[in-house]
Design a protein around this motif. Structure first.
Motif, PDB file in Angstrom:
ATOM      1  N   ASN A   4       5.520   4.808 -10.648  1.00 41.56           N
ATOM      2  CA  ASN A   4       6.004   3.796 -11.455  1.00 41.56           C
ATOM      3  C   ASN A   4       5.523   2.535 -10.845  1.00 41.56           C
ATOM      4  OD1 ASN A   4       8.189   5.131  -9.200  1.00 41.56           O
ATOM      5  ND2 ASN A   4       8.201   2.751  -9.158  1.00 41.56           N
ATOM      6  N   HIS A   5       5.799   1.279 -11.645  1.00 43.09           N
ATOM      7  CA  HIS A   5       5.031   0.005 -10.891  1.00 43.09           C
ATOM      8  C   HIS A   5       6.031  -0.435  -9.646  1.00 43.09           C
ATOM      9  CE1 HIS A   5       8.567  -2.472 -12.563  1.00 43.09           C
ATOM     10  NE2 HIS A   5       8.411  -1.836 -13.777  1.00 43.09           N
ATOM     11  N   THR A   6       5.414  -1.199  -9.019  1.00 43.63           N
ATOM     12  CA  THR A   6       6.056  -1.487  -7.531  1.00 43.63           C
ATOM     13  C   THR A   6       7.055  -2.640  -7.764  1.00 43.63           C
ATOM     14  OG1 THR A   6       4.576  -3.398  -7.570  1.00 43.63           O
ATOM     15  CG2 THR A   6       3.640  -1.251  -6.494  1.00 43.63           C
ATOM     16  N   GLY A   7       7.596  -2.974  -9.145  1.00 43.37           N
ATOM     17  CA  GLY A   7       8.789  -3.791  -9.302  1.00 43.37           C
ATOM     18  C   GLY A   7      10.076  -3.193  -8.865  1.00 43.37           C
ATOM     19  N   TYR A   8       9.937  -1.718  -9.013  1.00 50.47           N
ATOM     20  CA  TYR A   8      11.202  -0.859  -8.642  1.00 50.47           C
ATOM     21  C   TYR A   8      11.530  -1.195  -7.019  1.00 50.47           C
ATOM     22  CZ  TYR A   8      11.409   1.424 -13.092  1.00 50.47           C
ATOM     23  OH  TYR A   8      11.484   1.420 -14.644  1.00 50.47           O
ATOM     24  N   GLY A   9      10.425  -1.502  -6.214  1.00 51.68           N
ATOM     25  CA  GLY A   9      10.804  -1.505  -4.641  1.00 51.68           C
ATOM     26  C   GLY A   9      10.255  -0.317  -4.013  1.00 51.68           C
ATOM     27  N   ALA A  10      10.367   1.032  -5.008  1.00 53.34           N
ATOM     28  CA  ALA A  10       9.803   2.098  -4.409  1.00 53.34           C
ATOM     29  C   ALA A  10       8.981   2.736  -5.169  1.00 53.34           C
ATOM     30  CB  ALA A  10      10.877   2.908  -3.774  1.00 53.34           C
ATOM     31  N   TRP A  11       7.905   3.489  -4.696  1.00 53.50           N
ATOM     32  CA  TRP A  11       6.902   4.133  -5.586  1.00 53.50           C
ATOM     33  C   TRP A  11       6.286   5.359  -4.786  1.00 53.50           C
ATOM     34  CZ3 TRP A  11       6.385  -0.608  -4.117  1.00 53.50           C
ATOM     35  CH2 TRP A  11       5.249  -0.823  -3.217  1.00 53.50           C
ATOM     36  N   ARG A  12       5.699   6.145  -5.464  1.00 52.76           N
ATOM     37  CA  ARG A  12       4.811   7.366  -4.827  1.00 52.76           C
ATOM     38  C   ARG A  12       3.447   7.648  -5.715  1.00 52.76           C
ATOM     39  NH1 ARG A  12       7.841  10.136  -1.166  1.00 52.76           N
ATOM     40  NH2 ARG A  12      10.152   9.879  -1.425  1.00 52.76           N
ATOM     41  N   GLY A  13       2.697   8.158  -4.813  1.00 54.63           N
ATOM     42  CA  GLY A  13       1.264   8.146  -5.440  1.00 54.63           C
ATOM     43  C   GLY A  13       0.301   7.336  -4.697  1.00 54.63           C
ATOM     44  N   PRO A  14      -0.968   7.753  -4.785  1.00 53.30           N
ATOM     45  CA  PRO A  14      -2.256   7.261  -4.254  1.00 53.30           C
ATOM     46  C   PRO A  14      -2.818   6.103  -4.746  1.00 53.30           C
ATOM     47  CG  PRO A  14      -3.020   9.024  -5.634  1.00 53.30           C
ATOM     48  CD  PRO A  14      -1.547   8.921  -5.859  1.00 53.30           C
ATOM     49  N   LEU A  15      -3.448   5.101  -3.833  1.00 51.60           N
ATOM     50  CA  LEU A  15      -4.009   3.898  -4.182  1.00 51.60           C
ATOM     51  C   LEU A  15      -5.368   4.565  -4.134  1.00 51.60           C
ATOM     52  CD1 LEU A  15      -3.941   0.531  -2.958  1.00 51.60           C
ATOM     53  CD2 LEU A  15      -6.168   1.405  -3.029  1.00 51.60           C
ATOM     54  N   LEU A  16      -6.344   4.676  -5.140  1.00 46.89           N
ATOM     55  CA  LEU A  16      -7.557   5.424  -4.907  1.00 46.89           C
ATOM     56  C   LEU A  16      -8.464   4.702  -4.186  1.00 46.89           C
ATOM     57  CD1 LEU A  16      -6.179   6.951  -7.791  1.00 46.89           C
ATOM     58  CD2 LEU A  16      -8.553   6.833  -8.528  1.00 46.89           C
ATOM     59  N   PRO A  17      -9.254   5.409  -3.341  1.00 43.08           N
ATOM     60  CA  PRO A  17     -10.353   4.608  -2.472  1.00 43.08           C
ATOM     61  C   PRO A  17     -11.569   4.160  -3.558  1.00 43.08           C
ATOM     62  CG  PRO A  17      -9.961   6.875  -1.633  1.00 43.08           C
ATOM     63  CD  PRO A  17      -9.240   6.749  -2.991  1.00 43.08           C
ATOM     64  N   PRO A  18     -12.165   2.956  -3.114  1.00 42.82           N
ATOM     65  CA  PRO A  18     -12.959   2.374  -4.058  1.00 42.82           C
ATOM     66  C   PRO A  18     -14.020   3.522  -4.288  1.00 42.82           C
ATOM     67  CG  PRO A  18     -12.216   0.768  -2.298  1.00 42.82           C
ATOM     68  CD  PRO A  18     -11.609   2.240  -2.072  1.00 42.82           C
ATOM     69  N   SER A  19     -14.340   4.430  -3.366  1.00 46.56           N
ATOM     70  CA  SER A  19     -15.614   5.139  -3.395  1.00 46.56           C
ATOM     71  C   SER A  19     -15.281   6.213  -4.533  1.00 46.56           C
ATOM     72  CB  SER A  19     -15.899   6.047  -2.225  1.00 46.56           C
ATOM     73  OG  SER A  19     -14.583   6.577  -1.617  1.00 46.56           O
ATOM     74  N   ASP A  20     -13.865   6.564  -4.638  1.00 48.49           N
ATOM     75  CA  ASP A  20     -13.377   7.629  -5.850  1.00 48.49           C
ATOM     76  C   ASP A  20     -13.693   6.722  -7.135  1.00 48.49           C
ATOM     77  OD1 ASP A  20     -13.040   9.517  -3.897  1.00 48.49           O
ATOM     78  OD2 ASP A  20     -10.711   9.434  -4.165  1.00 48.49           O
TER      79      ASP A  20
END
Length: 283
Positions: free
Chosen positions: A41-57
């Motif tokens: 979910n978007h970060t406005g909720y204050g909590a979220w899960r999941g990856p920030l993709l590495p630039p190489s990916d």
């Protein structure tokens, strides 16, 4: 028309590509979505899960798309929220390669940093990176009034001062600047405005200001304006179409009582904008 859109995706709700892709598709635009983050979910909720993709990916996905022969077909590259510093170089390199394959292609950058009420909500290095590296290679930028002020080291307030700030931004590289969330002191009460400044002139459009924070509405705005402007080459028409669609999307969401954009339910407003707001030329 085909848009290469390099943005975040969320599983729940509508921000980034999860906001931009469907409205573009609904107006007949083919979209090649490239994820930069994959969050629950978007970060406005204050909590979220999941990856920030590495630039190489991200770069690998772009390379695979390029190897399929897609870049010569791309009319516009669109970028929004940049989760980490390294992604900027990947986006800039993708823009360079797309323009080499199709010199008529444009790059539209939504320099997401924050807003007047919340301040900056991105990592401290991102605003400087956007100002110094990304915005100079863009053809179109879509900052809100707060972001425009940071990019240009100014404090835009009135139409006149916002025009000055937009011209300073244009001196940095982009030929077209769409300024969202313009709240000039002398505007009509209960309204909010958008201003576009391009080679052909400058126009402002006013809509009712709804007491509602609509996460993702800026992503929809940047996507629709880019598509309409590339297709029509008319900044005023693109502004009117975008203002009509986005206002009706936000209004429908506000009246629904839901937190997330009613993106699917509002689809007719993208395909057939009511054109209820007229752009006024201010230069």
């Amino acid at each position: 028309m085909k848009v290469l859109s390099i943005q975040s995706v969320v599983a729940h709700g509508h921000v980034g590509n999860s906001a931009a892709v469907f409205p573009l598709q609904r107006i007949g635009v083919e979209v090649v979505p490239i994820p930069t983050v994959a969050f629950s979910n978007h970060t406005g909720y204050g909590a979220w899960r999941g990856p920030l993709l590495p630039p190489s990916d991200v770069a690998e996905i772009l390379l695979g798309v390029e190897e399929r022969g897609v870049f010569p077909q791309v009319d516009a590259v669109l970028s929004g929220y940049q989760g980490g510093a390294g992604i900027a170089d990947v986006i800039i390199d993708a823009v360079r390669r797309v323009k080499a394959a199709n010199p008529a292609a444009v790059y539209a950058c939504d320099p997401v940093m924050g807003n007047a009420k919340s301040g900056c909500f991105v990592a401290p290095e991102i605003p400087v990176l956007l100002r110094d590296k990304v915005v100079p290679v863009a053809d179109i930028i879509t900052p809100n009034q707060f972001e425009l002020g940071f990019l240009t080291g100014t404090e835009p307030a009135s139409i006149e001062s916002t025009l000055v700030s937009a011209d300073l931004a244009r001196d940095m590289g982009p030929s077209t600047v769409l300024v969202t969330s313009v709240e000039r002191p002398d505007r009509e009460e209960g309204t909010i405005e958008m201003l576009v400044v391009a080679d052909a002139g400058a126009w402002v459009v006013s809509t009712p200001h709804l007491p509602f924070k609509a996460n993702g509405s800026g992503d929809v705005t940047a996507a629709l304006f880019t598509a309409h402007y590339v297709q029509t080459k008319d900044a005023a028409v693109a502004l009117e179409r975008t203002a009509s669609s986005v206002f009706d999307l936000i209004d429908l969401t506000y009246r629904s009582g839901e937190r997330e954009l009613r993106l699917v339910q509002a689809q007719e407003f993208y395909a057939s904008p009511r054109m209820q707001f007229k752009a006024e030329q201010v230069r």
